[in-house]
Scaffold this active site. Structure first.
Site, mmCIF file in Angstrom:
data_model
loop_
_atom_site.group_PDB
_atom_site.id
_atom_site.type_symbol
_atom_site.label_atom_id
_atom_site.label_comp_id
_atom_site.label_asym_id
_atom_site.label_seq_id
_atom_site.Cartn_x
_atom_site.Cartn_y
_atom_site.Cartn_z
ATOM 1 N N ASN A 8 0.931 -1.044 -0.469
ATOM 2 C CA ASN A 8 -0.138 0.154 -0.252
ATOM 3 C C ASN A 8 0.777 1.491 -0.009
ATOM 4 O O ASN A 8 1.592 1.175 0.744
ATOM 5 C CB ASN A 8 -0.772 0.038 1.598
ATOM 6 C CG ASN A 8 -1.991 -1.050 1.584
ATOM 7 O OD1 ASN A 8 -2.787 -0.808 0.125
ATOM 8 N ND2 ASN A 8 -1.512 -2.138 2.424
ATOM 9 N N GLU A 9 1.490 1.767 -1.177
ATOM 10 C CA GLU A 9 2.213 2.995 -1.263
ATOM 11 C C GLU A 9 1.325 4.672 -0.696
ATOM 12 O O GLU A 9 0.082 4.146 -0.854
ATOM 13 C CB GLU A 9 2.497 3.129 -3.369
ATOM 14 C CG GLU A 9 2.292 1.809 -3.179
ATOM 15 C CD GLU A 9 4.945 1.793 -3.280
ATOM 16 O OE1 GLU A 9 4.775 1.794 -2.338
ATOM 17 O OE2 GLU A 9 5.346 0.458 -3.426
ATOM 18 N N PRO A 10 1.918 5.390 -1.083
ATOM 19 C CA PRO A 10 1.734 6.336 -0.371
ATOM 20 C C PRO A 10 0.751 6.970 -1.274
ATOM 21 O O PRO A 10 0.463 7.075 -2.810
ATOM 22 C CB PRO A 10 2.943 6.777 -0.631
ATOM 23 C CG PRO A 10 4.282 6.733 -0.323
ATOM 24 C CD PRO A 10 3.577 5.471 -1.336
#
Length: 646
Positions: A171-173
């Site tokens: 879950n990236e920025p």
């Protein structure tokens, strides 16, 4: 170590004042081994409790280097304590896409090698996102993955690591708090961090399947772990910062049963660790006074000797002024401590009063042994000091602990083979071997392990470069020791655990040379862990010598250097060696001898700059910080911390 049955994360609570900056429960352990033990114990306790209740224990599992020791302990509990996993159901966080399950990079293979192949878990209870699906199948697959989690009652304990961008899972920025299992595009920083595992950023998949933040947040219990200095800044943001989508780990502040588990290094940016005077009354010892004064000096952009009573009082250090008496006394004491760390004589200045110097005047010349984890760490991290030791007449030896063979591009091998082919035109046996190697490299797949012949050639390339650097620096070739420690020689990024053979090789060299001073890499943010293992090997060999009562080792000074990946904090440095413009140029030229690492290194880590650029800037920054504190102005400086025997 605690008994398996004990509640591992139960701790005497710290007072509320000490924790006032922290928004997630945080437990700090001396090292990652102890921290992993306690996490493994909690998981084992849950499994046993569920067994007694006739229920399933549902675990959310992570991959990467962070949880591997936890898995090692769980395997140990199974084999030595009879812990059964027959009632365990697991769901892994993520998987690269596309990714074949049998690929050396797949998380299926990772989990099998680290855990599942060694325990009695039912294979039908193991769930890992399938990276081999077609893109059209993924949406339904992700919905089914969520449904399977719900059907077993949700995840009891979710184990997490944290990425440098603050990602959890993949879950990236920008990920939403309510996101579910889905296909995502990987952030460039994440791909850069994974580049070493794939032998180049260009080979890292651009997408992945991951549980969502919302999926993770539905877990009944979350344990997020972080080890090492490199994770300290993002840990501080996650634990103390504002909740924001740009740092997904901050969402965990919403969870009612989430703990951060850290080793000492990963906790180093937390307010209660880095600046404890801002949260509680302190026991002011010499080291803490020095740390606090330097922090205040840099915060106010004032030289140490210019700090006032008001400066200290207004920044949480009124008790220090009350205890010592005045800012002037504190300032002068710290200034003198800093001044005494600076020396142009890293091997000791002969015929001088050494009572206030980092190194002893006698004996002179000294036998100096520099341990270099990779074949270029010596000149990158302490090239200026190495040159100074040689120039001042010391008997300098360099021990190259590993071959560094995985960090050589295939094209370098072909370039050297072209040269050797022309030189050895009449050697039919060599010509045949060269053709076989070229054929292998031509058909080699991205990420495929090198053949033993190619590994050997790459090791020889790095050996030749190290010898060239030694010659340039004035170190005799016979003083270059290529240890090729066995733990490293796997041909892969993942290494074997250090062994008795590694320690024995190091022990033998120490016993042979009996150096008066040892320099070793304390640069433990090396993302591949090689530096950490190499330092452990040295410490184990030294401990054996101490246990045997060797007199010479007790009279040997051990200095730890940094520079390739990070630098010591000024407050920690016990020796700072100035480097003039001429010696800085010589140091850079020595780094240039490592041509296979020039322009673009195989494993650059998260810093785009070449190693010579990183080293030059860090050395200049160190000198500049000393100057701003009120010390003399130098072109550059290399810093060292002394390891003190217990």
């Amino acid at each position: 170590m605690q008994d398996l049955a004990e509640n591992p994360l139960k701790r005497e609570p710290l007072d509320t004042e000490t924790l006032k900056f922290e928004k997630i429960n945080t437990h700090i352990y001396e090292d990652s081994q102890n921290a992993s033990w306690y996490v493994a114990n909690e998981i084992a306790s849950l499994i046993k409790q569920k067994q007694e209740q006739g229920q399933k224990a549902v675990l959310g599992l992570a991959t990467g280097s962070t949880p591997t020791k936890v898995y090692d302990y769980l395997v140990q509990f199974h084999k030595e304590n009879g812990l059964s996993f027959k009632n365990v159901v697991t769901f892994n966080l993520d998987e690269y896409f596309p990714m074949s399950p049998d690929s050396i990079h797949s998380y299926v293979r990772f989990m099998n090698e680290h855990l599942f192949d060694h325990i009695d878990i039912d294979p039908h209870n193991v769930h890992i996102p399938d990276g081999s699906l077609s893109k059209e199948e993924i949406r339904k697959y992700c919905l089914d993955y969520e449904e399977k989690i719900q059907n077993v009652g949700g995840i009891d304990i979710q184990v997490l690591g944290i990425g440098r961008t603050g990602h959890i899972g993949f879950n990236e920025p920008g990920s939403s708090l309510h996101s579910k299992t889905r296909l995502v595009r990987l952030d460039r920083v994440t791909r850069l961090d994974a580049a070493s595992d794939f032998f180049g950023e260009e080979n890292v998949p651009r997408r992945a399947i991951t549980m969502g933040v919302g999926t993770i947040m539905e877990s009944k219990r979350i344990i997020i772990m972080a080890w090492g200095e490199g994770k300290a800044p993002i840990v501080q943001q996650a634990v103390e910062g504002k909740i924001k989508e740009s740092v997904p780990a901050t969402f965990l502040q919403h969870h009612k049963n989430c703990d951060f588990v850290l080793d000492g290094a990963a906790s180093s940016f937390l307010t209660r660790i880095k600046t404890p005077w801002l949260v509680t009354e302190c026991d002011w010892d010499e080291k803490l006074i020095k740390t606090a004064s330097i922090w205040l000096s840099e915060k106010l952009d004032k030289a140490i000797l210019k700090l006032t009573n008001e400066d200290y009082n207004e920044h949480g250090m009124g008790s220090l002024i009350a205890e010592v008496g005045s800012a002037e006394q504190i300032n002068l004491s710290v200034f003198n401590q800093l001044q005494r760390t600076i020396t142009g004589w890293p091997g000791g200045k002969p015929n001088a009063d050494d009572s206030q110097r980092p190194e002893r005047a006698q004996p002179h010349p000294k036998t100096s042994l520099i341990f270099s984890p990779h074949p270029d760490d010596d000149v990158i991290s302490m090239g200026g000091t190495l040159l100074r030791l040689v120039d001042q007449g010391h008997n300098v030896h360099v021990a190259y602990q590993t071959s560094g063979n995985i960090a050589v591009f295939d094209d370098e091998v072909i370039r050297f083979l072209d040269f050797a082919t022309d030189v050895q035109k009449d050697n039919k046996e060599l010509q045949k071997k060269f053709k076989e190697v070229r054929k292998f490299l031509a058909s080699k797949k991205p990420g495929e392990l090198d053949s033993p012949e190619v590994q050997n050639f790459k090791g020889l390339i790095r050996k030749g470069e190290a010898l060239a650097a030694c010659r340039y620096c004035g170190v005799p070739e016979e003083n270059a020791h290529f240890q090729n420690l066995p733990f490293y020689e796997t041909g892969a990024v993942r290494k074997k655990p250090l062994s008795e053979e590694d320690v024995q090789i190091t022990y033998d060299l120490l016993n042979k040379l009996k150096p008066h001073q040892i320099f070793a890499a304390g640069d433990l943010s090396d993302p591949h862990g090689t530096h950490r293992v190499c330092l452990d090997v040295i410490f184990k060999a030294i401990q054996r010598l101490l246990d045997e009562g060797s007199d010479w080792i007790r009279n040997c000074y051990v200095w730890l250097y940094r520079g390739a990946w990070q630098e010591w904090d000024i407050a920690d440095m016990e020796m700072a060696v100035p480097i003039g413009p001429k010696d800085m140029a010589r140091k850079i030229n020595a780094i240039f001898k490592h041509q296979s690492q020039k322009d673009s290194a195989m494993f650059p880590g998260n810093d785009k700059r070449e190693f010579w650029q990183r080293a030059e800037q860090r050395n200049k920054d160190t000198a500049n910080r000393y100057n701003q504190l009120g010390m003399a102005e130098y072109e550059a400086m290399e810093g060292f911390v002394r390891y003190h025997f217990e």
